[in-house]
Design an enzyme around this catalytic site. Structure first.
Site, PDB file in Angstrom:
ATOM      1  N   GLY A  11       0.833  -1.205   0.000  1.00  0.00           N
ATOM      2  CA  GLY A  11       0.000   0.000   0.000  1.00  0.00           C
ATOM      3  C   GLY A  11       0.864   1.250   0.000  1.00  0.00           C
ATOM      4  O   GLY A  11       1.881   1.293   0.678  1.00  0.00           O
ATOM      5  N   ALA A  22      16.004   9.848  -0.311  1.00  0.00           N
ATOM      6  CA  ALA A  22      17.152   9.673   0.588  1.00  0.00           C
ATOM      7  C   ALA A  22      17.993   8.471   0.157  1.00  0.00           C
ATOM      8  O   ALA A  22      19.233   8.526   0.191  1.00  0.00           O
ATOM      9  CB  ALA A  22      16.661   9.499   2.027  1.00  0.00           C
ATOM     10  N   ARG A  72       0.309  -4.610  -5.887  1.00  0.00           N
ATOM     11  CA  ARG A  72       0.229  -5.855  -5.115  1.00  0.00           C
ATOM     12  C   ARG A  72       0.371  -6.986  -6.119  1.00  0.00           C
ATOM     13  O   ARG A  72      -0.277  -7.001  -7.154  1.00  0.00           O
ATOM     14  CB  ARG A  72      -1.088  -5.933  -4.340  1.00  0.00           C
ATOM     15  CG  ARG A  72      -1.097  -4.911  -3.204  1.00  0.00           C
ATOM     16  CD  ARG A  72      -1.934  -5.352  -2.022  1.00  0.00           C
ATOM     17  NE  ARG A  72      -1.569  -4.614  -0.817  1.00  0.00           N
ATOM     18  CZ  ARG A  72      -2.163  -3.482  -0.416  1.00  0.00           C
ATOM     19  NH1 ARG A  72      -3.142  -2.961  -1.124  1.00  0.00           N
ATOM     20  NH2 ARG A  72      -1.778  -2.894   0.698  1.00  0.00           N
ATOM     21  N   ASP A 103       4.671  -5.072   5.936  1.00  0.00           N
ATOM     22  CA  ASP A 103       4.962  -6.416   6.382  1.00  0.00           C
ATOM     23  C   ASP A 103       4.969  -7.457   5.260  1.00  0.00           C
ATOM     24  O   ASP A 103       5.848  -8.313   5.198  1.00  0.00           O
ATOM     25  CB  ASP A 103       3.861  -6.780   7.376  1.00  0.00           C
ATOM     26  CG  ASP A 103       4.416  -7.533   8.537  1.00  0.00           C
ATOM     27  OD1 ASP A 103       5.530  -7.208   8.960  1.00  0.00           O
ATOM     28  OD2 ASP A 103       3.728  -8.478   8.969  1.00  0.00           O
ATOM     29  N   THR A 126       4.322   2.219   5.720  1.00  0.00           N
ATOM     30  CA  THR A 126       2.901   1.829   5.730  1.00  0.00           C
ATOM     31  C   THR A 126       2.147   2.722   6.700  1.00  0.00           C
ATOM     32  O   THR A 126       2.669   3.046   7.770  1.00  0.00           O
ATOM     33  CB  THR A 126       2.700   0.350   6.130  1.00  0.00           C
ATOM     34  OG1 THR A 126       1.311   0.150   6.467  1.00  0.00           O
ATOM     35  CG2 THR A 126       3.523  -0.063   7.323  1.00  0.00           C
ATOM     36  N   ASP A 128      -0.199   1.820   8.412  1.00  0.00           N
ATOM     37  CA  ASP A 128      -0.786   0.987   9.463  1.00  0.00           C
ATOM     38  C   ASP A 128      -0.001   1.024  10.777  1.00  0.00           C
ATOM     39  O   ASP A 128      -0.553   0.724  11.830  1.00  0.00           O
ATOM     40  CB  ASP A 128      -0.903  -0.472   8.987  1.00  0.00           C
ATOM     41  CG  ASP A 128      -1.679  -0.594   7.682  1.00  0.00           C
ATOM     42  OD1 ASP A 128      -2.442   0.336   7.365  1.00  0.00           O
ATOM     43  OD2 ASP A 128      -1.510  -1.606   6.981  1.00  0.00           O
ATOM     44  N   ASP A 130       2.158  -1.046  11.956  1.00  0.00           N
ATOM     45  CA  ASP A 130       1.990  -2.369  12.582  1.00  0.00           C
ATOM     46  C   ASP A 130       3.243  -3.219  12.424  1.00  0.00           C
ATOM     47  O   ASP A 130       3.165  -4.442  12.406  1.00  0.00           O
ATOM     48  CB  ASP A 130       0.779  -3.080  11.951  1.00  0.00           C
ATOM     49  CG  ASP A 130       0.955  -3.312  10.458  1.00  0.00           C
ATOM     50  OD1 ASP A 130       1.839  -2.677   9.845  1.00  0.00           O
ATOM     51  OD2 ASP A 130       0.213  -4.134   9.895  1.00  0.00           O
ATOM     52  N   ARG A 172      -5.807  -1.995   7.728  1.00  0.00           N
ATOM     53  CA  ARG A 172      -5.819  -3.428   7.375  1.00  0.00           C
ATOM     54  C   ARG A 172      -6.093  -4.277   8.615  1.00  0.00           C
ATOM     55  O   ARG A 172      -7.092  -4.077   9.256  1.00  0.00           O
ATOM     56  CB  ARG A 172      -4.524  -3.812   6.682  1.00  0.00           C
ATOM     57  CG  ARG A 172      -4.425  -3.138   5.317  1.00  0.00           C
ATOM     58  CD  ARG A 172      -3.212  -3.573   4.576  1.00  0.00           C
ATOM     59  NE  ARG A 172      -3.393  -4.836   3.896  1.00  0.00           N
ATOM     60  CZ  ARG A 172      -2.407  -5.471   3.279  1.00  0.00           C
ATOM     61  NH1 ARG A 172      -1.188  -4.993   3.282  1.00  0.00           N
ATOM     62  NH2 ARG A 172      -2.644  -6.586   2.656  1.00  0.00           N
TER      63      ARG A 172
HETATM   64  P1  ADP Z   1       2.467  -4.373   2.565  1.00  0.00           P
HETATM   65  O1  ADP Z   1       3.888  -4.525   2.155  1.00  0.00           O
HETATM   66  O2  ADP Z   1       2.024  -2.940   2.609  1.00  0.00           O
HETATM   67  O3  ADP Z   1       2.157  -5.158   3.818  1.00  0.00           O
HETATM   68  P2  ADP Z   1       1.123  -6.469   0.983  1.00  0.00           P
HETATM   69  O4  ADP Z   1       0.815  -7.302   2.172  1.00  0.00           O
HETATM   70  O5  ADP Z   1       0.078  -6.293  -0.046  1.00  0.00           O
HETATM   71  O6  ADP Z   1       1.559  -4.969   1.395  1.00  0.00           O
HETATM   72  O7  ADP Z   1       2.432  -7.081   0.306  1.00  0.00           O
HETATM   73  C1  ADP Z   1       2.996  -6.460  -0.826  1.00  0.00           C
HETATM   74  C2  ADP Z   1       3.533  -7.506  -1.759  1.00  0.00           C
HETATM   75  O8  ADP Z   1       4.565  -8.254  -1.116  1.00  0.00           O
HETATM   76  C3  ADP Z   1       2.546  -8.558  -2.214  1.00  0.00           C
HETATM   77  O9  ADP Z   1       1.687  -8.135  -3.233  1.00  0.00           O
HETATM   78  C4  ADP Z   1       3.491  -9.653  -2.704  1.00  0.00           C
HETATM   79  O10 ADP Z   1       4.011  -9.312  -3.987  1.00  0.00           O
HETATM   80  C5  ADP Z   1       4.621  -9.586  -1.667  1.00  0.00           C
HETATM   81  N1  ADP Z   1       4.401 -10.603  -0.619  1.00  0.00           N
HETATM   82  C6  ADP Z   1       3.502 -10.564   0.395  1.00  0.00           C
HETATM   83  N2  ADP Z   1       3.547 -11.689   1.142  1.00  0.00           N
HETATM   84  C7  ADP Z   1       4.498 -12.482   0.596  1.00  0.00           C
HETATM   85  C8  ADP Z   1       5.024 -13.789   0.896  1.00  0.00           C
HETATM   86  N3  ADP Z   1       4.582 -14.519   1.936  1.00  0.00           N
HETATM   87  N4  ADP Z   1       6.014 -14.271   0.102  1.00  0.00           N
HETATM   88  C9  ADP Z   1       6.471 -13.564  -0.922  1.00  0.00           C
HETATM   89  N5  ADP Z   1       6.016 -12.331  -1.282  1.00  0.00           N
HETATM   90  C10 ADP Z   1       5.045 -11.786  -0.539  1.00  0.00           C
END
Ligand code: ADP
Length: 319
Positions: A11, A22, A72, A103, A126, A128, A130, A172
């Site tokens: 996100g 930076a 994503r 995360d 993020t 969030d 979190d 989220r």
């Molecule tokens: P954020 O990074 O903000 O938490 P997402 O949870 O949507 O956002 O994760 C972003 C991207 O990271 C996902 O669309 C995917 O490409 C990758 N990703 C997420 N979880 C995994 C995983 N368990 N293994 C590999 N890639 C992952």
């Protein structure tokens, strides 16, 4: 290290641009070539790379979103997809990777670090907030201020009409943004996924507040707890007061990064390059008690929950 890559993923969050700026300028200052990967893990798989110059990040310090764009790409959790991407990455000759994201992005980063033998450093970006290992993630302060500003405005209307307002905020699976908004606005109730809630009890508390002379009630709902729609329906069946709902939605994410987020992003973006060149890998840079720290990309999720529970306790004692 001669050539490194940077991407934004997950996100979008206000402050991703200052973090990118930076990273790019710190790398150039250290004499290292720096490439941007467009559209997160999707661009990584497709080889969508662009060489960055000091000028390429001009004028973005004060801009929300991310000039590299983000995406994503759930397919990246499949081993065969990552194996194919590894070839694309190695062919481009990158010696290291910096991921600005949340995360989920760090889970992808952890896989790259472990499977491709490529040093990866994460920068927490993020709204969030979190992510264990940093007191604040980039974008949270901006999003929180937007939510607080919105709820302050809603409160004026709520008071004028004596209404109950249910306000849904993002986050989220985390209730951190919601509970912080509730704390800052003196909301009567906060519903978060980390704690159970009971509509009978909520309405009883609100009615008691009105009996003591309150002119309104604000209920903050974290999107991960329930929807504003459901909470509003549940409350409506239990009270004769007028209940309205507002979903803050995507206005929370964008906009100019706050001064706090610009400083945080600049510190962490710079630290990411510095630590990567020092030999760190498989870690996230964070800020704890105003010091830059390193935490493994693979983390203990319980810590994020404890932080929300602490904030919830604080809200209960001070509302
Ligand atoms: P954020 O990074 O903000 O938490 P997402 O949870 O949507 O956002 O994760 C972003 C991207 O990271 C996902 O669309 C995917 O490409 C990758 N990703 C997420 N979880 C995994 C995983 N368990 N293994 C590999 N890639 C992952």
């Amino acid at each position: 290290m001669k050539r490194i890559a940077v991407m934004t993923s997950g996100g979008d969050a206000a402050g991703m641009n200052p973090a990118l700026r930076a990273v790019v300028r710190s790398a150039i200052d250290a004499g290292v070539e720096i490439f941007g990967i467009r559209r997160g893990f999707a661009g990584l798989c497709e080889g969508d790379f662009v060489e960055m110059s000091a000028h390429s990040v001009s004028g973005i310090l004060q801009r929300g979103g991310t000039i590299l764009r983000t995406f994503r790409h759930p397919q990246f959790d499949r081993r065969e997809v990552r194996d194919a991407a590894a070839e694309v990455f190695h062919r481009a000759g990158f010696d290291g990777l910096i991921i600005i994201g949340g995360d989920g992005s760090f889970r992808g980063g952890h896989c790259i670090d472990a499977e491709w033998n490529v040093p990866v450093i994460g920068v927490p970006g993020t709204i969030d907030n979190d992510i264990p290992g940093t007191d604040y993630s980039i974008g949270y302060d901006t999003a929180l201020n937007i939510a607080v500003d919105a709820v302050d405005k809603i409160r004026d209307t709520a008071t004028s009409h004596g209404r109950i307002f249910v306000v849904e905020v993002m986050g989220r699976n985390s209730g951190m943004l919601a509970v912080a908004t509730g704390l800052c606005c003196g909301a009567e109730e906060v519903l978060v996924p980390e704690a159970p809630f009971d509509y009978d009890e909520i309405v009883r508390d609100i009615e008691q507040g009105y009996n003591r002379g309150k002119q309104h009630a604000i209920i903050i709902v974290a999107e991960g707890a329930t929807s504003a729609h459901t909470a509003t329906e549940q409350i409506r069946t239990r009270t004769t007061k007028e209940v309205r709902m507002v979903v803050l939605g995507h206005i929370q994410r964008g906009g100019d990064p706050s001064a706090f987020d610009r400083i945080l992003a600049t510190r962490l973006g710079h630290a990411a390059v510095e630590r990567l060149l020092d030999g760190a890998r498989g870690v996230m840079v964070g800020l704890k008690a105003n010091e830059v720290t390193l935490t493994p990309l693979k983390k203990d999720r319980n810590k994020a929950r404890q932080a929300v529970e602490y904030m919830l306790g604080l809200h209960h004692c001070t509302r």
